[in-house]
Design an enzyme around this catalytic site. Structure first.
Site, PDB file in Angstrom:
ATOM      1  CE  LYS A 122      -2.571   1.598   3.516  1.00 46.90           C
ATOM      2  NZ  LYS A 122      -2.319   3.183   3.738  1.00 46.90           N
TER       3      LYS A 122
ATOM      4  CG  ASP B 151      -4.881   4.632   1.501  1.00 46.16           C
ATOM      5  OD1 ASP B 151      -6.025   4.923   1.412  1.00 46.16           O
ATOM      6  OD2 ASP B 151      -4.634   4.493   2.941  1.00 46.16           O
TER       7      ASP B 151
ATOM      8  CE  LYS C 186      -8.083   6.912   3.928  1.00 42.01           C
ATOM      9  NZ  LYS C 186      -6.676   6.467   4.108  1.00 42.01           N
TER      10      LYS C 186
ATOM     11  CG  ASP D 123     -12.369  17.570  -6.791  1.00 39.82           C
ATOM     12  OD1 ASP D 123     -13.381  18.380  -7.193  1.00 39.82           O
ATOM     13  OD2 ASP D 123     -11.108  17.754  -6.872  1.00 39.82           O
TER      14      ASP D 123
ATOM     15  CB  THR E 170     -11.018   4.613  11.947  1.00 34.76           C
ATOM     16  OG1 THR E 170      -9.815   4.828  11.457  1.00 34.76           O
ATOM     17  CG2 THR E 170     -11.984   3.328  11.268  1.00 34.76           C
TER      18      THR E 170
ATOM     19  NE  ARG F 201       2.216   2.519  12.965  1.00 37.18           N
ATOM     20  CZ  ARG F 201       1.379   3.303  13.892  1.00 37.18           C
ATOM     21  NH1 ARG F 201       1.709   3.971  14.719  1.00 37.18           N
ATOM     22  NH2 ARG F 201      -0.004   3.078  13.684  1.00 37.18           N
TER      23      ARG F 201
END
Ligand code: C5P
Length: 233
Positions: free
Chosen positions: A37, A64, A66, A69, A119, A210
């Protein structure tokens, strides 16, 4: 859910500062890593070239970005992204944006994923942004709209995966971040599930950053997560 090989269900989040660091990480993970990603930071530091290179090497790539528009801009942007050959792209789950993204991807096999409600938003944040509806019903409303519009997948916390699965049915991807292998550090993630629990909850893919990018041995970390996922399938 159509059958997806287990190693393609683990998406490694390349949340590093530079293409050089990302490349070094991909090389250390080697054959164990099939899907990566790329988010804002890397995309805007040369990461789109890396995306193309990874695709040419046979890896899968999730951008990713997002997007959100006016419809025309989303449609044209998504159509341009299909030229990179990447496999997943996120847009915000507004009906107009989702329809435009589906139009923009055309006949390509780019999967459009919708982000229902970020989230990081709780009830107070949603109210501040002008929403009267509570977060859980907004998530449910947008998941239902995504299914209606023909979106390929939903990004959801593993904790909401089962609820989303009930709304979107078996064929839609559910891609879940917030995953921590048993016994690892949660970092800033608040609602975490283990790889096996996320798969059991109905996730088609899990996103892990991570615990892999900061591991002493990233390849071993990937292999350990795949082994945890295997317990659940
Ligand atoms: O390092 P960690 O495993 O927490 O990384 C999770 C990845 O998933 C990050 O790239 C983060 O931006 C992304 N993500 C998330 N929660 C969301 C949506 C995306 O953690 N709701």
């Amino acid at each position: 859910m159509t059958h997806i090989p287990l190693d393609e269900r683990l998406i490694v989040a390349l949340d590093v500062a530079s293409v050089e660091e990302a490349r070094a990480l991909v090389d250390r993970v080697g054959e164990a890593g099939r899907f990566y990603k790329i988010g804002y930071r890397l995309a805007f530091s040369g990461g789109l070239g890396l995306a193309r290179a990874l695709v040419e090497e046979g890896k899968k790539v999730f951008l990713d970005l997002k997007l959100h528009d006016i419809g025309n801009t989303v449609e044209e942007g998504v159509a341009a992204i299909t030229g990179l050959g990447v496999h997943m792209l996120t847009v915000h789950a507004y009906p107009q944006t989702m329809r435009a993204a589906v139009k923009g991807k055309g006949a390509s096999d780019l999967a459009i994923l919708a982000v229902t409600v970020l989230t990081s938003y709780d009830e107070a944040d949603a109210r501040e942004a002008g929403y009267a509806e509570d977060v859980a019903s907004l998530v449910a409303r947008r998941a239902a709209q995504a299914r209606e519009i023909g979106i390929d997948g939903i990004v959801a916390s593993a904790a909401e995966a089962a609820r989303i699965r009930a709304i979107v049915g078996p064929a839609t991807h559910i891609v879940t971040p917030g995953i921590r292998p048993a016994g690892s550090d949660a970092g800033d993630q608040k609602r975490i599930l283990t790889p096996a629990d996320a798969i059991r909850a109905g996730a088609s893919h899990i996103v892990v950053g991570r615990p892999i990018t900061r591991a002493d041995d990233p390849r071993a970390a990937v292999e350990a997560i795949l082994a945890e996922m295997a317990q659940a399938v």
